[in-house]
Design a protein around this motif. Structure first.
Motif, PDB file in Angstrom:
ATOM      1  N   ASP A  75       4.640  -7.653  16.512  1.00  0.00           N
ATOM      2  CA  ASP A  75       5.487  -6.793  17.474  1.00  0.00           C
ATOM      3  C   ASP A  75       6.821  -6.250  16.475  1.00  0.00           C
ATOM      4  OD1 ASP A  75       7.476  -8.935  17.142  1.00  0.00           O
ATOM      5  OD2 ASP A  75       7.438  -9.750  19.177  1.00  0.00           O
ATOM      6  N   LEU A  76       7.742  -5.494  17.264  1.00  0.00           N
ATOM      7  CA  LEU A  76       8.670  -4.684  16.747  1.00  0.00           C
ATOM      8  C   LEU A  76       9.646  -5.860  15.842  1.00  0.00           C
ATOM      9  CD1 LEU A  76      10.304  -2.251  15.988  1.00  0.00           C
ATOM     10  CD2 LEU A  76      11.157  -2.175  18.247  1.00  0.00           C
ATOM     11  N   ALA A  77       9.935  -6.907  16.734  1.00  0.00           N
ATOM     12  CA  ALA A  77      10.962  -7.839  15.937  1.00  0.00           C
ATOM     13  C   ALA A  77      10.403  -8.487  14.680  1.00  0.00           C
ATOM     14  CB  ALA A  77      11.033  -9.061  17.203  1.00  0.00           C
ATOM     15  N   LEU A  78       9.127  -8.685  14.545  1.00  0.00           N
ATOM     16  CA  LEU A  78       8.392  -9.288  13.202  1.00  0.00           C
ATOM     17  C   LEU A  78       8.516  -8.082  12.231  1.00  0.00           C
ATOM     18  CD1 LEU A  78       7.039 -11.419  11.892  1.00  0.00           C
ATOM     19  CD2 LEU A  78       4.868 -10.660  12.683  1.00  0.00           C
ATOM     20  N   LEU A  79       8.181  -6.888  12.832  1.00  0.00           N
ATOM     21  CA  LEU A  79       8.186  -5.814  11.711  1.00  0.00           C
ATOM     22  C   LEU A  79       9.673  -5.728  11.374  1.00  0.00           C
ATOM     23  CD1 LEU A  79       6.248  -3.569  10.941  1.00  0.00           C
ATOM     24  CD2 LEU A  79       7.097  -2.177  12.567  1.00  0.00           C
ATOM     25  N   GLN A  80      10.606  -5.723  12.170  1.00  0.00           N
ATOM     26  CA  GLN A  80      12.050  -5.506  11.637  1.00  0.00           C
ATOM     27  C   GLN A  80      12.278  -6.643  10.835  1.00  0.00           C
ATOM     28  OE1 GLN A  80      13.718  -5.206  15.579  1.00  0.00           O
ATOM     29  NE2 GLN A  80      14.053  -2.992  15.291  1.00  0.00           N
ATOM     30  N   ALA A  81      11.971  -7.912  10.981  1.00  0.00           N
ATOM     31  CA  ALA A  81      12.484  -9.044  10.212  1.00  0.00           C
ATOM     32  C   ALA A  81      11.542  -9.193   8.906  1.00  0.00           C
ATOM     33  CB  ALA A  81      11.815 -10.567  10.949  1.00  0.00           C
ATOM     34  N   ILE A  82      10.455  -8.690   8.829  1.00  0.00           N
ATOM     35  CA  ILE A  82       9.720  -8.473   7.441  1.00  0.00           C
ATOM     36  C   ILE A  82      10.445  -7.356   6.531  1.00  0.00           C
ATOM     37  CG2 ILE A  82       7.678  -8.035   5.985  1.00  0.00           C
ATOM     38  CD1 ILE A  82       6.178  -9.289   8.455  1.00  0.00           C
ATOM     39  N   GLY A  83      10.791  -6.360   7.256  1.00  0.00           N
ATOM     40  CA  GLY A  83      11.395  -5.074   6.700  1.00  0.00           C
ATOM     41  C   GLY A  83      12.668  -5.480   5.886  1.00  0.00           C
ATOM     42  N   ALA A  84      13.433  -6.185   6.637  1.00  0.00           N
ATOM     43  CA  ALA A  84      14.537  -6.658   6.020  1.00  0.00           C
ATOM     44  C   ALA A  84      14.821  -7.130   4.797  1.00  0.00           C
ATOM     45  CB  ALA A  84      15.673  -7.511   7.019  1.00  0.00           C
ATOM     46  N   GLY A 142       0.730  -1.283   0.020  1.00  0.00           N
ATOM     47  CA  GLY A 142      -0.108   0.105  -0.078  1.00  0.00           C
ATOM     48  C   GLY A 142       0.919   1.220  -0.038  1.00  0.00           C
ATOM     49  N   LEU A 143       1.627   1.332   0.981  1.00  0.00           N
ATOM     50  CA  LEU A 143       2.456   2.549   1.211  1.00  0.00           C
ATOM     51  C   LEU A 143       3.849   2.548   0.582  1.00  0.00           C
ATOM     52  CD1 LEU A 143       1.168   3.606   4.904  1.00  0.00           C
ATOM     53  CD2 LEU A 143       0.649   4.695   2.630  1.00  0.00           C
ATOM     54  N   GLY A 144       4.358   1.422   0.142  1.00  0.00           N
ATOM     55  CA  GLY A 144       5.747   1.473  -0.297  1.00  0.00           C
ATOM     56  C   GLY A 144       6.573   1.920   0.863  1.00  0.00           C
ATOM     57  N   ALA A 145       6.381   1.611   2.096  1.00  0.00           N
ATOM     58  CA  ALA A 145       7.255   2.208   3.140  1.00  0.00           C
ATOM     59  C   ALA A 145       8.688   1.908   3.066  1.00  0.00           C
ATOM     60  CB  ALA A 145       6.851   1.696   4.515  1.00  0.00           C
ATOM     61  N   ARG A 146       9.537   2.990   3.435  1.00  0.00           N
ATOM     62  CA  ARG A 146      11.169   2.876   3.395  1.00  0.00           C
ATOM     63  C   ARG A 146      11.413   3.033   4.728  1.00  0.00           C
ATOM     64  NH1 ARG A 146      13.458   5.143  -1.089  1.00  0.00           N
ATOM     65  NH2 ARG A 146      15.360   4.392  -0.046  1.00  0.00           N
ATOM     66  N   ALA A 147      10.664   3.607   5.803  1.00  0.00           N
ATOM     67  CA  ALA A 147      11.023   3.342   7.204  1.00  0.00           C
ATOM     68  C   ALA A 147       9.819   3.486   7.913  1.00  0.00           C
ATOM     69  CB  ALA A 147      11.921   4.557   7.530  1.00  0.00           C
ATOM     70  N   VAL A 148       9.916   2.644   9.106  1.00  0.00           N
ATOM     71  CA  VAL A 148       8.593   2.636  10.097  1.00  0.00           C
ATOM     72  C   VAL A 148       9.110   2.811  11.198  1.00  0.00           C
ATOM     73  CG1 VAL A 148       6.806   1.153  10.858  1.00  0.00           C
ATOM     74  CG2 VAL A 148       7.541   1.068   8.449  1.00  0.00           C
ATOM     75  N   ILE A 149       8.195   3.523  12.104  1.00  0.00           N
ATOM     76  CA  ILE A 149       8.667   4.119  13.545  1.00  0.00           C
ATOM     77  C   ILE A 149       7.446   3.947  14.354  1.00  0.00           C
ATOM     78  CG2 ILE A 149       8.560   6.511  12.778  1.00  0.00           C
ATOM     79  CD1 ILE A 149      10.714   5.465  15.712  1.00  0.00           C
ATOM     80  N   VAL A 150       7.526   2.965  15.507  1.00  0.00           N
ATOM     81  CA  VAL A 150       6.625   2.699  16.428  1.00  0.00           C
ATOM     82  C   VAL A 150       6.993   2.761  17.781  1.00  0.00           C
ATOM     83  CG1 VAL A 150       5.368   1.157  14.431  1.00  0.00           C
ATOM     84  CG2 VAL A 150       6.943   0.214  16.118  1.00  0.00           C
ATOM     85  N   GLY A 151       5.913   2.740  18.520  1.00  0.00           N
ATOM     86  CA  GLY A 151       6.341   2.463  20.143  1.00  0.00           C
ATOM     87  C   GLY A 151       6.915   1.311  20.364  1.00  0.00           C
ATOM     88  N   ASP A 152       7.896   1.071  21.228  1.00  0.00           N
ATOM     89  CA  ASP A 152       8.486  -0.102  21.265  1.00  0.00           C
ATOM     90  C   ASP A 152       7.554  -1.293  22.083  1.00  0.00           C
ATOM     91  OD1 ASP A 152       8.210   0.721  23.936  1.00  0.00           O
ATOM     92  OD2 ASP A 152      10.609   0.687  24.238  1.00  0.00           O
ATOM     93  N   ASP A 153       6.426  -0.921  22.262  1.00  0.00           N
ATOM     94  CA  ASP A 153       5.466  -1.952  22.846  1.00  0.00           C
ATOM     95  C   ASP A 153       4.305  -2.024  21.940  1.00  0.00           C
ATOM     96  OD1 ASP A 153       4.298   0.815  23.429  1.00  0.00           O
ATOM     97  OD2 ASP A 153       3.350   0.421  25.246  1.00  0.00           O
ATOM     98  N   PHE A 154       4.338  -1.617  20.621  1.00  0.00           N
ATOM     99  CA  PHE A 154       3.495  -1.726  19.716  1.00  0.00           C
ATOM    100  C   PHE A 154       3.023  -3.014  19.371  1.00  0.00           C
ATOM    101  CE2 PHE A 154       2.057  -1.544  15.114  1.00  0.00           C
ATOM    102  CZ  PHE A 154       0.760  -1.084  15.189  1.00  0.00           C
TER     103      PHE A 154
END
Length: 314
Positions: A135-144, A114-126
């Motif tokens: 969670d953040l770990a999954l977001l980082q893994a997919i983002g990589a 949808g957004l073609g995100a290049r960077a994502v910032i969330v609260g660390d408990d999101f």
């Protein structure tokens, strides 16, 4: 600020974003820090600072019988996001489809496709996705593997306590307007469009501008010294306001009724922002209209006294 309602309204030009996700109810200092980091990353990437939020908020959907009170309505939230420099808001309707979407599917469909995100910032408990599995770990893994970075912002504390919507709601419920102001870094406001009412205040000698509130706000019912803002009064005019359901009249709809001192503007249909300065008393039930009128006059005097003291040098 551009508002995009739903994934189906995303266009190719919306691809390429720096994104934050959350409810952003009240935009307290924690939210403000998140948006500040979002804007910094957006500047580095030269891409729009984009917020993804939900309507209704997920807790409202899952707790339909007892939803948490709103700190700000949708209009107020969007106004605050624009004021803090957000370029775009993707507003997703939260219902059965989104509630059942897996965390992986949410990231793929919203952030990647949808957004073609290049960077994502969330609260660390999101948390996100069905059963809050993401969670953040999954977001980082997919983002990589999908071409975006992801980072979490640590907790923002104030006077040793976490700055959060939960804490803000608790302060509003007391109400402790000093704590509310510290958490928001500004005074609390309720905004809305002035509607016709019973015009009882006019009959009782204190005409009011009425805001009908679709959802009861987190602020405690009662009477307050306030300032009212609209286009022709950008610096605010002092007044007195009653927030509640008008038990003396046997009514149950939540209403914010504001009497502006020393002015008789025609505000019907106008958008008004009411800023809360001091709690004067809780909502009460009176024996009749004469007793109510007398108390309204006393409330007006108390509010005037507050604003006179506010102008005095400390």
């Amino acid at each position: 600020m551009e508002l995009i309602r739903g994934l189906h309204n995303l266009a190719p030009r919306h691809r390429g974003s720096v994104v934050s996700i959350g409810n952003f109810d009240g935009l307290h200092r924690g939210h403000q820090a998140l948006i500040a980091r979002l804007r910094m990353l957006a500047g580095e990437h030269r891409l729009p600072a984009t917020v993804v939020c939900f309507e209704p908020m997920p807790r409202e959907y899952f707790q339909r019988d007892n939803p948490p009170p709103r700190i700000a309505d949708l209009r107020g939230k969007l106004r605050d996001l624009a004021a803090f420099g957000v370029d775009r808001v993707l507003l997703l309707p939260f219902g059965p489809r989104l509630a059942a979407m897996s965390a992986e599917a949410f990231v793929r469909q919203v952030l990647v496709d949808g957004l073609g995100a290049r960077a994502v910032i969330v609260g660390d408990d999101f948390r996100y996705g069905a059963r809050r599995a993401g969670d953040l770990a999954l977001l980082q893994a997919i983002g990589a593997g999908a071409g975006f970075s992801a980072e979490g912002l640590g907790t923002v504390t104030l006077d040793g306590a976490r700055s959060s919507s939960t804490g803000l709601r608790a302060a509003l419920a007391l109400p402790d307007l000093d704590v509310v102001e510290r958490l928001l870094d500004r005074r609390y406001r309720i905004t809305g469009r002035v509607r016709h009412g019973l015009k009882l205040g006019r009959e009782l000698g204190m005409a009011t501008a009425n805001l009908h509130l679709r959802r009861p706000p987190a602020l405690a019912h009662g009477v307050y010294a306030v300032k009212a803002y609209w286009d022709e009064a950008p610096n605010g005019l002092p007044g007195v306001a009653s927030l509640g359901v008008r038990p003396t009249l046997g009514l149950t709809t939540c209403l914010l009724e504001t009497h502006v001192f020393d002015a008789r503007p025609n505000l019907y249909g106008r958008e008004l922002a009411i800023e809360f300065h001091k709690f004067l008393r809780p909502q009460l039930t009176f024996d009749g209209l004469d007793a109510l009128a007398a108390q309204m006059q006393a409330d007006g005097r108390d509010a005037r006294t507050h604003f006179t003291a506010e102008l005095m040098p400390s």
